[in-house]
Design a protein around this motif. Structure first.
Motif, short mmCIF file in Angstrom:
data_model
loop_
_atom_site.label_atom_id
_atom_site.label_comp_id
_atom_site.label_asym_id
_atom_site.label_seq_id
_atom_site.Cartn_x
_atom_site.Cartn_y
_atom_site.Cartn_z
N MET A 1 0.81 -1.22 0.00
CA MET A 1 0.00 0.00 0.00
C MET A 1 0.85 1.27 0.00
SD MET A 1 -3.09 -1.19 2.48
CE MET A 1 -3.85 -2.78 2.22
N GLY A 2 1.81 1.31 -0.91
CA GLY A 2 2.69 2.47 -1.06
C GLY A 2 2.05 3.57 -1.89
N PRO A 3 2.85 4.55 -2.30
CA PRO A 3 2.30 5.69 -3.05
C PRO A 3 1.68 5.29 -4.39
CG PRO A 3 4.70 5.87 -2.81
CD PRO A 3 4.26 4.70 -2.00
N LYS A 4 2.25 4.32 -5.08
CA LYS A 4 1.67 3.89 -6.36
C LYS A 4 0.37 3.13 -6.13
CE LYS A 4 5.99 4.16 -8.76
NZ LYS A 4 7.09 3.51 -9.40
N TRP A 5 0.29 2.40 -5.03
CA TRP A 5 -0.96 1.71 -4.67
C TRP A 5 -2.06 2.74 -4.42
CZ3 TRP A 5 -4.18 1.83 -0.43
CH2 TRP A 5 -5.12 0.80 -0.34
N ARG A 6 -1.75 3.77 -3.66
CA ARG A 6 -2.75 4.81 -3.36
C ARG A 6 -3.23 5.51 -4.64
NH1 ARG A 6 0.47 4.98 1.15
NH2 ARG A 6 1.87 6.60 0.39
N LYS A 7 -2.29 5.80 -5.53
CA LYS A 7 -2.67 6.44 -6.80
C LYS A 7 -3.56 5.51 -7.62
CE LYS A 7 -0.84 8.65 -10.91
NZ LYS A 7 0.33 9.14 -11.62
N ALA A 8 -3.23 4.22 -7.66
CA ALA A 8 -4.03 3.26 -8.43
C ALA A 8 -5.43 3.13 -7.86
CB ALA A 8 -3.33 1.91 -8.46
N VAL A 9 -5.54 3.07 -6.54
CA VAL A 9 -6.86 2.99 -5.91
C VAL A 9 -7.69 4.22 -6.28
CG1 VAL A 9 -8.08 3.06 -3.70
CG2 VAL A 9 -6.17 1.49 -4.01
N GLN A 10 -7.08 5.40 -6.18
CA GLN A 10 -7.82 6.63 -6.50
C GLN A 10 -8.23 6.66 -7.96
OE1 GLN A 10 -8.88 9.10 -4.21
NE2 GLN A 10 -10.17 9.40 -6.01
N LEU A 11 -7.34 6.23 -8.86
CA LEU A 11 -7.70 6.24 -10.28
C LEU A 11 -8.76 5.19 -10.61
CD1 LEU A 11 -4.31 7.10 -11.96
CD2 LEU A 11 -6.47 8.31 -12.23
N CYS A 12 -8.78 4.08 -9.90
CA CYS A 12 -9.86 3.11 -10.09
C CYS A 12 -11.20 3.72 -9.69
CB CYS A 12 -9.59 1.83 -9.30
SG CYS A 12 -8.34 0.75 -10.04
N ILE A 13 -11.22 4.39 -8.55
CA ILE A 13 -12.44 5.07 -8.11
C ILE A 13 -12.84 6.12 -9.13
CG2 ILE A 13 -13.40 6.65 -6.38
CD1 ILE A 13 -11.55 5.15 -4.32
N ASP A 14 -11.88 6.91 -9.57
CA ASP A 14 -12.17 7.97 -10.55
C ASP A 14 -12.69 7.39 -11.86
OD1 ASP A 14 -11.37 9.85 -8.69
OD2 ASP A 14 -9.41 10.22 -9.62
N ALA A 15 -12.12 6.27 -12.31
CA ALA A 15 -12.57 5.66 -13.57
C ALA A 15 -14.00 5.14 -13.45
CB ALA A 15 -11.63 4.53 -13.98
N VAL A 16 -14.33 4.53 -12.32
CA VAL A 16 -15.70 4.04 -12.11
C VAL A 16 -16.68 5.21 -12.11
CG1 VAL A 16 -17.23 2.95 -10.41
CG2 VAL A 16 -15.03 1.91 -10.96
N GLU A 17 -16.24 6.35 -11.60
CA GLU A 17 -17.10 7.54 -11.54
C GLU A 17 -16.92 8.45 -12.76
OE1 GLU A 17 -16.31 9.20 -7.66
OE2 GLU A 17 -17.40 7.58 -6.67
N ASP A 18 -16.28 7.92 -13.83
CA ASP A 18 -16.08 8.63 -15.09
C ASP A 18 -15.31 9.95 -14.96
OD1 ASP A 18 -17.32 6.64 -16.63
OD2 ASP A 18 -19.29 7.45 -16.17
N ARG A 19 -14.37 9.99 -14.00
CA ARG A 19 -13.49 11.15 -13.85
C ARG A 19 -12.08 10.84 -14.35
NH1 ARG A 19 -15.79 11.42 -8.36
NH2 ARG A 19 -13.79 10.59 -7.72
N ALA A 20 -11.87 9.59 -14.76
CA ALA A 20 -10.60 9.15 -15.34
C ALA A 20 -10.93 8.05 -16.34
CB ALA A 20 -9.65 8.62 -14.26
N THR A 21 -9.99 7.77 -17.23
CA THR A 21 -10.23 6.73 -18.22
C THR A 21 -9.78 5.37 -17.67
OG1 THR A 21 -8.04 6.92 -19.23
CG2 THR A 21 -9.81 8.38 -20.09
N PRO A 22 -10.36 4.30 -18.18
CA PRO A 22 -9.87 2.97 -17.80
C PRO A 22 -8.37 2.80 -18.10
CG PRO A 22 -12.01 2.76 -18.82
CD PRO A 22 -11.58 4.19 -19.00
N GLU A 23 -7.90 3.43 -19.16
CA GLU A 23 -6.48 3.33 -19.50
C GLU A 23 -5.60 3.99 -18.43
OE1 GLU A 23 -2.97 2.44 -21.46
OE2 GLU A 23 -4.96 1.57 -21.64
#
Length: 81
Positions: free
Chosen positions: A39-61
């Protein structure tokens, strides 16, 4: 709920010996992230981007790239299935 697909898949080691998972969607990436221990910094970024992608604030890519970086940080990234 809509599945947010991405390609190519990100291959990661699982908690089952010898089993590799080819993750090809945001929801699957989020499930895998929750199993990891570092659960390092890249893990936190990935979790946030997964949430953002589900909420259409980021792309799946964007989520895929962050998931791949987090898998490398965790030491579970595989080059292919």
């Amino acid at each position: 709920m809509t599945t947010h697909w991405f390609s190519p898949p990100v291959y990661v080691k699982t908690d089952r010996p010898g089993v590799t998972y080819g993750c090809n969607n945001v929801e699957g990436a989020a499930e895998e992230l929750l199993k990891w221990t570092k659960m390092g910094p890249k893990w936190r970024k990935a979790v946030q981007l997964c949430i953002d992608a589900v909420e259409d604030r980021a792309t799946p890519e964007e989520a895929r790239k962050a998931f791949e970086a987090a898998a490398k940080e965790e030491g579970v990234l595989r080059s292919s299935g």
